[in-house]
Design a protein around this motif. Sequence first.
Motif, short mmCIF file in Angstrom:
data_model
loop_
_atom_site.label_atom_id
_atom_site.label_comp_id
_atom_site.label_asym_id
_atom_site.label_seq_id
_atom_site.Cartn_x
_atom_site.Cartn_y
_atom_site.Cartn_z
N UNK A 5 22.75 -39.48 -8.16
CA UNK A 5 21.41 -38.99 -7.80
C UNK A 5 20.84 -38.26 -9.02
N UNK A 6 19.66 -38.72 -9.45
CA UNK A 6 19.07 -38.16 -10.67
C UNK A 6 17.97 -37.14 -10.36
N UNK A 7 18.12 -36.44 -9.25
CA UNK A 7 17.09 -35.50 -8.82
C UNK A 7 16.89 -34.37 -9.83
N UNK A 8 17.99 -33.92 -10.41
CA UNK A 8 17.94 -32.82 -11.38
C UNK A 8 17.05 -33.19 -12.57
N UNK A 52 9.98 -39.33 -3.12
CA UNK A 52 9.25 -40.23 -4.03
C UNK A 52 7.76 -39.88 -4.04
N UNK A 53 7.25 -39.54 -2.87
CA UNK A 53 5.82 -39.19 -2.77
C UNK A 53 5.52 -37.92 -3.57
N UNK A 54 6.38 -36.91 -3.39
CA UNK A 54 6.13 -35.63 -4.07
C UNK A 54 6.41 -35.68 -5.56
N UNK A 55 7.40 -36.47 -5.94
CA UNK A 55 7.75 -36.55 -7.37
C UNK A 55 7.04 -37.72 -8.06
N UNK A 56 6.30 -38.48 -7.28
CA UNK A 56 5.56 -39.65 -7.77
C UNK A 56 6.47 -40.57 -8.60
N UNK A 57 7.49 -41.01 -7.92
CA UNK A 57 8.45 -41.88 -8.58
C UNK A 57 8.88 -43.00 -7.63
N UNK A 58 9.71 -43.89 -8.10
CA UNK A 58 10.25 -44.98 -7.30
C UNK A 58 11.69 -44.62 -6.89
N UNK A 61 14.12 -44.58 -9.57
CA UNK A 61 14.10 -43.47 -10.54
C UNK A 61 15.03 -42.35 -10.06
N UNK A 62 15.22 -42.28 -8.75
CA UNK A 62 16.02 -41.20 -8.15
C UNK A 62 17.50 -41.55 -8.08
#
Lengths: 69, 168
Positions: A5-8, A52-58, A61-62
């Motif tokens: 998980x690449x959240x960091x 994804x919505x809040x970080x505007x990513x796919x 990407x996470x």
Amino acid sequence: MAIRVKLDELLHERRMTLTDLADRVGLTLANLSILKTGKAKAIRFSTLDAICRELQCQPGDLLAHDEGE
Amino acid sequence: MIKVAIWVLRAANWLNWIMGALFALLLAMMVIDPDQFRTTFERAFEGPRSVDALFLWLKLACVCVFAVVGAAHLIFTRLIAMLRDTQAGAAFTETNAKRLAIIARALLTINLVDLAFGQVSIWASEASGEYLGWSLSLTGWFAVPLLLILARIFKEGAIMRDDLEGTV
């Protein structure tokens, strides 16, 4: 687990704290922390959608798949 | 409700052990002073064909009771532990699945002992001419597979709960 998980990294790129994200997606800090540290066994589509919505990513990407692990 | 059930089961287990102790005492008395028992038997039953058969039947009944007391203790203590876990909000655990399987095996032991006791009772009834009263009960035999299936369901439930806890 081979899923990483690449959240960091995403949070760092967006200059956002885990607490901010927790407030925005409506998850507890404890649950997000479990996800961030790779201790989660599963992730709900609703959680993935909110992050994804809040970080505007796919989703890609996470999450990443590490062959070696 | 659960609190009351725990107290009832505790009391039942105490009664179970008291019953076991009383039968142990009875067996000890029969071994120490068999003549007195023979005399009592001869007086109690009018002209039985074999007092020895009745005497042996009572001794075997005592031995059967010990096995049942042990199995019942396992059932009561496991049920109490399961109720405590339920009270704490953790009913679906692997430990409880194992406890249910133990209860099933203990119940199977009781059923087998009952079956053996039945055979002894039939033999003693024939030998002594006194009806000693035993009938086959199928309820316990149905309960054993039911409990084993429940134990399996509990195990699956525990795995699902574990997965759910790790879901974000």
